[in-house]
Design a protein around this motif. Structure first.
Motif, mmCIF file in Angstrom:
data_model
loop_
_atom_site.group_PDB
_atom_site.id
_atom_site.type_symbol
_atom_site.label_atom_id
_atom_site.label_comp_id
_atom_site.label_asym_id
_atom_site.label_seq_id
_atom_site.Cartn_x
_atom_site.Cartn_y
_atom_site.Cartn_z
ATOM 1 N N TYR A 5 0.819 -1.201 0.000
ATOM 2 C CA TYR A 5 0.000 0.000 0.000
ATOM 3 C C TYR A 5 0.864 1.267 0.000
ATOM 4 O O TYR A 5 0.524 2.273 -0.634
ATOM 5 C CB TYR A 5 -0.936 0.014 1.198
ATOM 6 N N ILE A 6 1.980 1.222 0.728
ATOM 7 C CA ILE A 6 2.890 2.365 0.761
ATOM 8 C C ILE A 6 3.474 2.614 -0.620
ATOM 9 O O ILE A 6 3.555 3.759 -1.090
ATOM 10 C CB ILE A 6 4.020 2.120 1.791
ATOM 11 N N LEU A 7 3.863 1.531 -1.307
ATOM 12 C CA LEU A 7 4.402 1.670 -2.659
ATOM 13 C C LEU A 7 3.362 2.244 -3.627
ATOM 14 O O LEU A 7 3.667 3.109 -4.446
ATOM 15 C CB LEU A 7 4.890 0.306 -3.170
ATOM 16 N N VAL A 8 2.123 1.751 -3.517
ATOM 17 C CA VAL A 8 1.059 2.247 -4.391
ATOM 18 C C VAL A 8 0.796 3.727 -4.122
ATOM 19 O O VAL A 8 0.666 4.528 -5.064
ATOM 20 C CB VAL A 8 -0.232 1.430 -4.206
ATOM 21 N N ALA A 9 0.730 4.093 -2.838
ATOM 22 C CA ALA A 9 0.496 5.498 -2.485
ATOM 23 C C ALA A 9 1.621 6.388 -3.003
ATOM 24 O O ALA A 9 1.366 7.482 -3.529
ATOM 25 C CB ALA A 9 0.357 5.638 -0.971
ATOM 26 N N CYS A 10 2.865 5.922 -2.884
ATOM 27 C CA CYS A 10 3.998 6.695 -3.399
ATOM 28 C C CYS A 10 3.914 6.819 -4.921
ATOM 29 O O CYS A 10 4.188 7.887 -5.482
ATOM 30 C CB CYS A 10 5.314 6.032 -2.995
ATOM 31 N N GLY A 11 3.530 5.719 -5.584
ATOM 32 C CA GLY A 11 3.388 5.757 -7.035
ATOM 33 C C GLY A 11 2.320 6.735 -7.480
ATOM 34 O O GLY A 11 2.517 7.503 -8.434
ATOM 35 N N VAL A 51 -10.359 -2.658 -4.961
ATOM 36 C CA VAL A 51 -9.964 -4.039 -5.255
ATOM 37 C C VAL A 51 -9.195 -4.652 -4.090
ATOM 38 O O VAL A 51 -9.396 -5.818 -3.732
ATOM 39 C CB VAL A 51 -9.128 -4.096 -6.544
ATOM 40 N N ASP A 52 -8.315 -3.857 -3.474
ATOM 41 C CA ASP A 52 -7.473 -4.367 -2.390
ATOM 42 C C ASP A 52 -8.005 -4.011 -1.009
ATOM 43 O O ASP A 52 -7.316 -4.219 -0.012
ATOM 44 C CB ASP A 52 -6.046 -3.840 -2.536
ATOM 45 N N SER A 53 -9.214 -3.436 -0.949
ATOM 46 C CA SER A 53 -9.867 -3.121 0.329
ATOM 47 C C SER A 53 -8.988 -2.252 1.223
ATOM 48 O O SER A 53 -8.843 -2.501 2.422
ATOM 49 C CB SER A 53 -10.258 -4.407 1.062
ATOM 50 N N SER A 54 -8.393 -1.227 0.630
ATOM 51 C CA SER A 54 -7.531 -0.315 1.377
ATOM 52 C C SER A 54 -8.232 1.026 1.549
ATOM 53 O O SER A 54 -8.237 1.859 0.633
ATOM 54 C CB SER A 54 -6.193 -0.123 0.651
ATOM 55 N N VAL A 55 -8.826 1.244 2.704
ATOM 56 C CA VAL A 55 -9.528 2.502 2.950
ATOM 57 C C VAL A 55 -8.542 3.665 3.033
ATOM 58 O O VAL A 55 -8.868 4.790 2.657
ATOM 59 C CB VAL A 55 -10.376 2.401 4.240
ATOM 60 N N ALA A 56 -7.315 3.399 3.502
ATOM 61 C CA ALA A 56 -6.315 4.466 3.587
ATOM 62 C C ALA A 56 -5.953 4.970 2.195
ATOM 63 O O ALA A 56 -5.843 6.188 1.970
ATOM 64 C CB ALA A 56 -5.064 3.952 4.300
ATOM 65 N N LEU A 57 -5.780 4.053 1.251
ATOM 66 C CA LEU A 57 -5.483 4.453 -0.123
ATOM 67 C C LEU A 57 -6.669 5.192 -0.741
ATOM 68 O O LEU A 57 -6.493 6.133 -1.517
ATOM 69 C CB LEU A 57 -5.128 3.224 -0.963
ATOM 70 N N ALA A 58 -7.882 4.771 -0.390
ATOM 71 C CA ALA A 58 -9.080 5.456 -0.883
ATOM 72 C C ALA A 58 -9.116 6.892 -0.380
ATOM 73 O O ALA A 58 -9.450 7.821 -1.138
ATOM 74 C CB ALA A 58 -10.332 4.697 -0.437
ATOM 75 N N LYS A 100 -18.083 -0.853 -0.520
ATOM 76 C CA LYS A 100 -17.196 -1.327 0.555
ATOM 77 C C LYS A 100 -17.676 -0.934 1.947
ATOM 78 O O LYS A 100 -17.025 -1.252 2.939
ATOM 79 C CB LYS A 100 -15.786 -0.781 0.342
ATOM 80 N N LYS A 101 -18.801 -0.212 2.041
ATOM 81 C CA LYS A 101 -19.330 0.259 3.322
ATOM 82 C C LYS A 101 -18.343 1.191 4.034
ATOM 83 O O LYS A 101 -18.204 1.152 5.265
ATOM 84 C CB LYS A 101 -19.703 -0.912 4.230
ATOM 85 N N TRP A 102 -17.665 2.023 3.271
ATOM 86 C CA TRP A 102 -16.733 3.006 3.827
ATOM 87 C C TRP A 102 -17.478 4.320 4.037
ATOM 88 O O TRP A 102 -17.374 5.254 3.251
ATOM 89 C CB TRP A 102 -15.555 3.214 2.885
#
Length: 207
Positions: A5-11, A51-58, A100-102
């Motif tokens: 997730y850190i790599l995706v966020a940096c990208g 897709v990866d259920s990452s609320v932080a990335l959302a 995702k119920k976020w």
């Protein structure tokens, strides 16, 4: 997984910076192209988050989406373009939040929408734009009203504090918007406006 997730966020952050640099520093693209590219980056990040259920990335994607018009602002009045962009972004956020119920994501979208729309009003609004301003404000109000109750009606889920808070804040903002728009010239309409808003919420509570 957290490292992923850190790599995706940096990208995603690098993509935002690359688009901004091509527009702001090197003048390789015009504002419309830069806006479209940043919107694509936001959409990509939001899809990956779902897709990866990452609320932080959302959250990161939504923040980037709402900051895009700010960093790409040309200092010109573009009510229709800005409002259309916000509506598309809000619909994407609502879809992800519903799937995702976020629920917190809807609150962030509400804050971002008010930040951009109220910022535009402070800088550019004139009475000549009253009708269009009220039109887009009503669309925003309807979107957040729907998203506050949609998952409850569809899934029969218990209403949360986030739902109640969003419903209340949305009504307060919309009435405030109507008051500011109509009071100078159409003061006599405010009572009818308040009645319609009250009737809408009474009907919604009954349903």
């Amino acid at each position: 997984l957290n490292f992923f997730y850190i790599l995706v966020a940096c990208g995603v952050g690098i993509l935002y910076l690359s688009v901004y640099a091509s527009y702001g520093f090197y003048h390789m693209v015009d504002p419309a192209v830069a806006l479209a590219l940043m919107a694509l980056v936001t959409a990509f990040a939001l899809v990956v988050a779902v897709v990866d259920s990452s609320v932080a990335l959302a959250f990161f994607a939504v923040l980037g989406g709402f900051m895009t018009p700010v960093v790409l602002s040309t200092g010109e009045n573009h009510l229709v373009g800005l409002s259309t962009y916000i509506i598309i972004l809000d619909l994407g956020v609502f879809g992800a939040a519903l799937y995702k119920k976020w629920l917190k994501l809807n609150v962030l979208a509400f804050i971002g929408t008010l930040f951009l729309f109220e910022g535009w009003m402070t800088s550019y609004y004139s009475e000549a734009q009253l009708a269009m301003t009220f039109f887009f404000g009503s669309i925003f109000f309807g979107l957040f009203l729907a998203t506050s109750v949609l998952h409850h009606l569809l899934r029969k889920e218990t209403t949360t504090l986030y739902d109640l808070g969003l419903i209340t804040a949305n009504a307060a903002w919309y009435f405030s918007l109507g008051y500011r728009l109509f009071d100078p010239t159409y003061h006599e309409f405010l009572g009818f406006f308040a009645f319609l808003l009250s009737a809408l919420y009474l009907a919604m509570a009954y349903v």
